[in-house]
Design a protein around this motif. Structure first.
Motif, PDB file in Angstrom:
ATOM      1  N   GLU A 295       0.793  -1.091  -0.133  1.00 42.73           N
ATOM      2  CA  GLU A 295       0.096   0.045  -0.077  1.00 42.73           C
ATOM      3  C   GLU A 295       0.996   1.177  -0.060  1.00 42.73           C
ATOM      4  O   GLU A 295       0.547   2.205  -0.761  1.00 42.73           O
ATOM      5  CB  GLU A 295      -0.764  -0.122   1.346  1.00 42.73           C
ATOM      6  N   SER A 296       2.134   1.144   0.796  1.00 37.70           N
ATOM      7  CA  SER A 296       2.840   2.503   0.836  1.00 37.70           C
ATOM      8  C   SER A 296       3.562   2.634  -0.321  1.00 37.70           C
ATOM      9  O   SER A 296       3.860   3.760  -0.830  1.00 37.70           O
ATOM     10  CB  SER A 296       3.598   2.370   2.184  1.00 37.70           C
ATOM     11  N   ALA A 297       3.928   1.605  -1.316  1.00 41.50           N
ATOM     12  CA  ALA A 297       4.450   1.884  -2.601  1.00 41.50           C
ATOM     13  C   ALA A 297       3.709   2.492  -3.514  1.00 41.50           C
ATOM     14  O   ALA A 297       4.210   3.369  -4.218  1.00 41.50           O
ATOM     15  CB  ALA A 297       5.120   0.534  -2.884  1.00 41.50           C
ATOM     16  N   ILE A 298       2.383   1.962  -3.564  1.00 41.04           N
ATOM     17  CA  ILE A 298       1.335   2.660  -4.450  1.00 41.04           C
ATOM     18  C   ILE A 298       1.047   4.139  -4.087  1.00 41.04           C
ATOM     19  O   ILE A 298       0.895   4.836  -4.868  1.00 41.04           O
ATOM     20  CB  ILE A 298       0.106   1.886  -4.133  1.00 41.04           C
ATOM     21  N   MET A 299       1.166   4.231  -2.694  1.00 47.30           N
ATOM     22  CA  MET A 299       0.715   5.737  -2.176  1.00 47.30           C
ATOM     23  C   MET A 299       2.065   6.882  -2.320  1.00 47.30           C
ATOM     24  O   MET A 299       1.751   7.908  -2.319  1.00 47.30           O
ATOM     25  CB  MET A 299       0.462   5.843  -0.766  1.00 47.30           C
ATOM     26  N   GLU A 300       3.156   6.172  -2.460  1.00 44.54           N
ATOM     27  CA  GLU A 300       4.382   7.015  -3.053  1.00 44.54           C
ATOM     28  C   GLU A 300       4.024   8.126  -4.354  1.00 44.54           C
ATOM     29  O   GLU A 300       4.634   9.022  -4.401  1.00 44.54           O
ATOM     30  CB  GLU A 300       5.639   6.321  -3.506  1.00 44.54           C
ATOM     31  N   ASN A 301       3.250   7.337  -5.228  1.00 42.03           N
ATOM     32  CA  ASN A 301       2.929   8.145  -6.273  1.00 42.03           C
ATOM     33  C   ASN A 301       1.456   7.383  -6.938  1.00 42.03           C
ATOM     34  O   ASN A 301       1.908   6.633  -8.109  1.00 42.03           O
ATOM     35  CB  ASN A 301       4.013   8.295  -7.371  1.00 42.03           C
ATOM     36  N   PRO A 302       0.447   7.897  -6.194  1.00 43.87           N
ATOM     37  CA  PRO A 302      -0.679   6.977  -6.721  1.00 43.87           C
ATOM     38  C   PRO A 302      -1.241   7.156  -8.109  1.00 43.87           C
ATOM     39  O   PRO A 302      -1.668   6.207  -8.913  1.00 43.87           O
ATOM     40  CB  PRO A 302      -1.866   7.753  -5.911  1.00 43.87           C
ATOM     41  N   GLU A 303      -0.973   8.304  -8.781  1.00 45.95           N
ATOM     42  CA  GLU A 303      -1.174   8.342 -10.182  1.00 45.95           C
ATOM     43  C   GLU A 303      -0.488   7.683 -11.076  1.00 45.95           C
ATOM     44  O   GLU A 303      -1.015   6.951 -12.060  1.00 45.95           O
ATOM     45  CB  GLU A 303      -1.305   9.939 -10.631  1.00 45.95           C
ATOM     46  N   SER A 304       0.648   7.693 -11.024  1.00 42.28           N
ATOM     47  CA  SER A 304       1.656   6.796 -11.730  1.00 42.28           C
ATOM     48  C   SER A 304       1.262   5.242 -11.297  1.00 42.28           C
ATOM     49  O   SER A 304       1.338   4.260 -12.397  1.00 42.28           O
ATOM     50  CB  SER A 304       2.854   7.355 -11.370  1.00 42.28           C
ATOM     51  N   ALA A 305       1.164   4.692 -10.114  1.00 45.13           N
ATOM     52  CA  ALA A 305       0.726   3.578  -9.929  1.00 45.13           C
ATOM     53  C   ALA A 305      -0.630   3.195 -10.532  1.00 45.13           C
ATOM     54  O   ALA A 305      -0.524   1.915 -11.108  1.00 45.13           O
ATOM     55  CB  ALA A 305       0.474   3.448  -8.449  1.00 45.13           C
ATOM     56  N   ILE A 306      -1.545   4.134 -10.507  1.00 47.77           N
ATOM     57  CA  ILE A 306      -2.749   3.771 -11.306  1.00 47.77           C
ATOM     58  C   ILE A 306      -2.569   3.411 -12.705  1.00 47.77           C
ATOM     59  O   ILE A 306      -3.060   2.381 -13.360  1.00 47.77           O
ATOM     60  CB  ILE A 306      -3.871   4.776 -11.158  1.00 47.77           C
ATOM     61  N   ARG A 307      -1.681   4.285 -13.466  1.00 44.46           N
ATOM     62  CA  ARG A 307      -1.183   3.823 -14.846  1.00 44.46           C
ATOM     63  C   ARG A 307      -0.790   2.611 -15.124  1.00 44.46           C
ATOM     64  O   ARG A 307      -1.056   1.800 -15.785  1.00 44.46           O
ATOM     65  CB  ARG A 307      -0.382   5.052 -15.311  1.00 44.46           C
ATOM     66  N   ILE A 308       0.252   2.246 -14.307  1.00 47.10           N
ATOM     67  CA  ILE A 308       1.012   1.191 -14.183  1.00 47.10           C
ATOM     68  C   ILE A 308       0.050  -0.037 -13.954  1.00 47.10           C
ATOM     69  O   ILE A 308      -0.060  -0.988 -14.752  1.00 47.10           O
ATOM     70  CB  ILE A 308       2.177   1.119 -13.343  1.00 47.10           C
ATOM     71  N   LEU A 309      -0.493  -0.072 -12.953  1.00 53.06           N
ATOM     72  CA  LEU A 309      -1.591  -1.136 -12.728  1.00 53.06           C
ATOM     73  C   LEU A 309      -2.603  -1.372 -13.871  1.00 53.06           C
ATOM     74  O   LEU A 309      -2.900  -2.282 -14.422  1.00 53.06           O
ATOM     75  CB  LEU A 309      -2.316  -0.768 -11.499  1.00 53.06           C
ATOM     76  N   ASN A 310      -3.174  -0.211 -14.435  1.00 51.86           N
ATOM     77  CA  ASN A 310      -3.964  -0.307 -15.579  1.00 51.86           C
ATOM     78  C   ASN A 310      -3.361  -0.958 -16.819  1.00 51.86           C
ATOM     79  O   ASN A 310      -4.092  -1.837 -17.301  1.00 51.86           O
ATOM     80  CB  ASN A 310      -4.666   0.995 -15.884  1.00 51.86           C
ATOM     81  N   ARG A 311      -2.079  -0.677 -17.013  1.00 56.84           N
ATOM     82  CA  ARG A 311      -1.301  -1.188 -18.126  1.00 56.84           C
ATOM     83  C   ARG A 311      -1.193  -2.625 -17.909  1.00 56.84           C
ATOM     84  O   ARG A 311      -1.481  -3.393 -18.879  1.00 56.84           O
ATOM     85  CB  ARG A 311      -0.078  -0.434 -18.244  1.00 56.84           C
ATOM     86  N   LEU A 312      -0.820  -2.930 -17.198  1.00 57.82           N
ATOM     87  CA  LEU A 312      -0.529  -4.473 -16.648  1.00 57.82           C
ATOM     88  C   LEU A 312      -1.757  -5.149 -16.567  1.00 57.82           C
ATOM     89  O   LEU A 312      -2.138  -6.487 -16.884  1.00 57.82           O
ATOM     90  CB  LEU A 312       0.447  -4.735 -15.725  1.00 57.82           C
ATOM     91  N   ARG A 313      -2.716  -4.811 -15.905  1.00 58.17           N
ATOM     92  CA  ARG A 313      -4.087  -5.331 -15.922  1.00 58.17           C
ATOM     93  C   ARG A 313      -4.807  -5.736 -17.149  1.00 58.17           C
ATOM     94  O   ARG A 313      -5.334  -6.888 -17.630  1.00 58.17           O
ATOM     95  CB  ARG A 313      -5.095  -4.421 -15.257  1.00 58.17           C
ATOM     96  N   ALA A 314      -4.475  -4.813 -18.242  1.00 53.15           N
ATOM     97  CA  ALA A 314      -5.050  -4.947 -19.783  1.00 53.15           C
ATOM     98  C   ALA A 314      -4.328  -6.228 -20.273  1.00 53.15           C
ATOM     99  O   ALA A 314      -4.797  -6.741 -21.125  1.00 53.15           O
ATOM    100  CB  ALA A 314      -4.719  -3.791 -20.346  1.00 53.15           C
ATOM    101  N   LYS A 315      -3.089  -6.665 -19.727  1.00 52.85           N
ATOM    102  CA  LYS A 315      -2.359  -7.815 -20.139  1.00 52.85           C
ATOM    103  C   LYS A 315      -2.832  -8.843 -19.514  1.00 52.85           C
ATOM    104  O   LYS A 315      -2.224  -9.939 -19.586  1.00 52.85           O
ATOM    105  CB  LYS A 315      -1.065  -7.649 -20.063  1.00 52.85           C
ATOM    106  N   GLY A 316      -3.775  -8.948 -18.494  1.00 52.84           N
ATOM    107  CA  GLY A 316      -4.098  -9.986 -17.863  1.00 52.84           C
ATOM    108  C   GLY A 316      -3.503 -10.278 -16.444  1.00 52.84           C
ATOM    109  O   GLY A 316      -3.801 -11.204 -15.912  1.00 52.84           O
TER     110      GLY A 316
END
Ligand code: G
Ligand code: G
Ligand code: MN
Ligand code: NA
Length: 256
Positions: free
Chosen positions: A131-152
């Protein structure tokens, strides 16, 4: 610097290995996956816990190499199990990602390469990010997570409850699972407030359509409470400690 050299050397010499801890589904008490946990046996100093060497690896930058090795090694192991028994087919491997790895530009290709190399589909991998790693930069985290999520690729938020995510941030995170930090589980029975926190986290997860894994379950009364709270998955010494890949495979073979 000595430890950094030792780590580098240890990677080449095979002093690192991965331990596997079962993640169980409540009800059937069935194993649904394993968490891959890094282990380092230093030639002179013996076993050095990851709580010590992971931060050192993060500071020195070696975490990229170590993290990559752990990912490849744990997926190689899962692929090997799957070749030996159809019982291993539905299992996922849950791999911890450091915030330093999470921010790397080559993260996607590294992960997809590791899967392809072992002939595994994306749903056999779950990535744990704190949780703390995500909160270091939530906006960037959301982008990265979305990108990888799209790959399954699926994600768990590790050590949940120890960081400071807001409800609106949590709602935007494309994750699948919350892992309730073991500090809450360990104090659940002695401190009523902790019980309430665990209850609230489980309710929150369910309202956001996420699954919950309770970490660090050690005692039957903790398990009992978690079942009453409708927590669907657990992990902890009460069931199994982290173990060798051989013992993990035996466990998978024995479960049917
Ligand atoms: O296995 P143990 O309970 O000693 O782990 C201690 C800490 O080290 C935990 O917070 C765990 O998430 C972390 N850790 C263990 N293995 C890895 C790994 O492969 N990568 C990262 N980034 N952290 C790990
Ligand atoms: O931070 P993270 O969730 O990745 O930490 C996982 C670590 O927790 C593993 O290294 C594992 O050794 C440890 N662990 C797993 N189950 C238990 C447990 O029941 N009790 C305690 N004290 N530690 C546990
Ligand atoms: Mn973890
Ligand atoms: Na944790």
């Amino acid at each position: 610097l000595t430890m950094e050299n030792d780590m580098r050397h240890g990677l080449e010499e095979g002093d690192f290995h991965v331990a596997y801890q079962p993640i169980m589904q409540l009800g059937g008490s069935d194993i649904i996956g394993f968490e891959a946990l890094a282990r380092w046996k230093h030639p002179d100093r013996g076993n050095i816990p990851p709580a010590e060497f992971i931060p050192m690896a993060e500071e020195s930058g070696l975490i990229s190499q170590i993290g990559k090795w752990i990912l490849f090694e744990s997926l190689r192991t899962l692929a090997q199990w799957q070749k030996q028994t159809p019982d291993a087919k539905g299992l996922f491997m849950s791999v911890n990602l450091s915030s330093k790895q999470f921010a790397r530009i080559d993260l996607d290709s590294m992960i997809l390469n590791a899967l392809t190399e072992q002939g595994l589909s994306p749903d056999s991998l779950k990535l744990e990010i704190t949780e703390s790693a995500i909160m270091e930069n939530p906006e960037s985290a959301i982008r990265i997570l979305n990108r990888l999520r799209a790959k399954g690729i699926r994600f768990s938020i590790d050590d949940f409850g120890t960081g400071y995510s807001s409800l609106s941030q949590l709602q935007q995170l494309p994750v699948d699972t919350l892992k309730v930090d073991r500090s809450f589980i360990s104090r659940m029975k002695t401190d009523p407030e902790n019980m309430e926190i665990v209850k609230a986290v489980i309710a929150l997860a369910h309202s956001l359509d996420l699954s919950v894994i309770a970490e660090g379950v050690e005692k039957p009364d903790q398990l009992h409470s978690l079942m009453q709270l409708k927590c669907e998955c657990v992990q902890g010494f009460y069931f199994h400690e982290p173990m060798s890949s051989e013992n993990a495979l035996e466990l998978v073979l024995r479960r049917t």
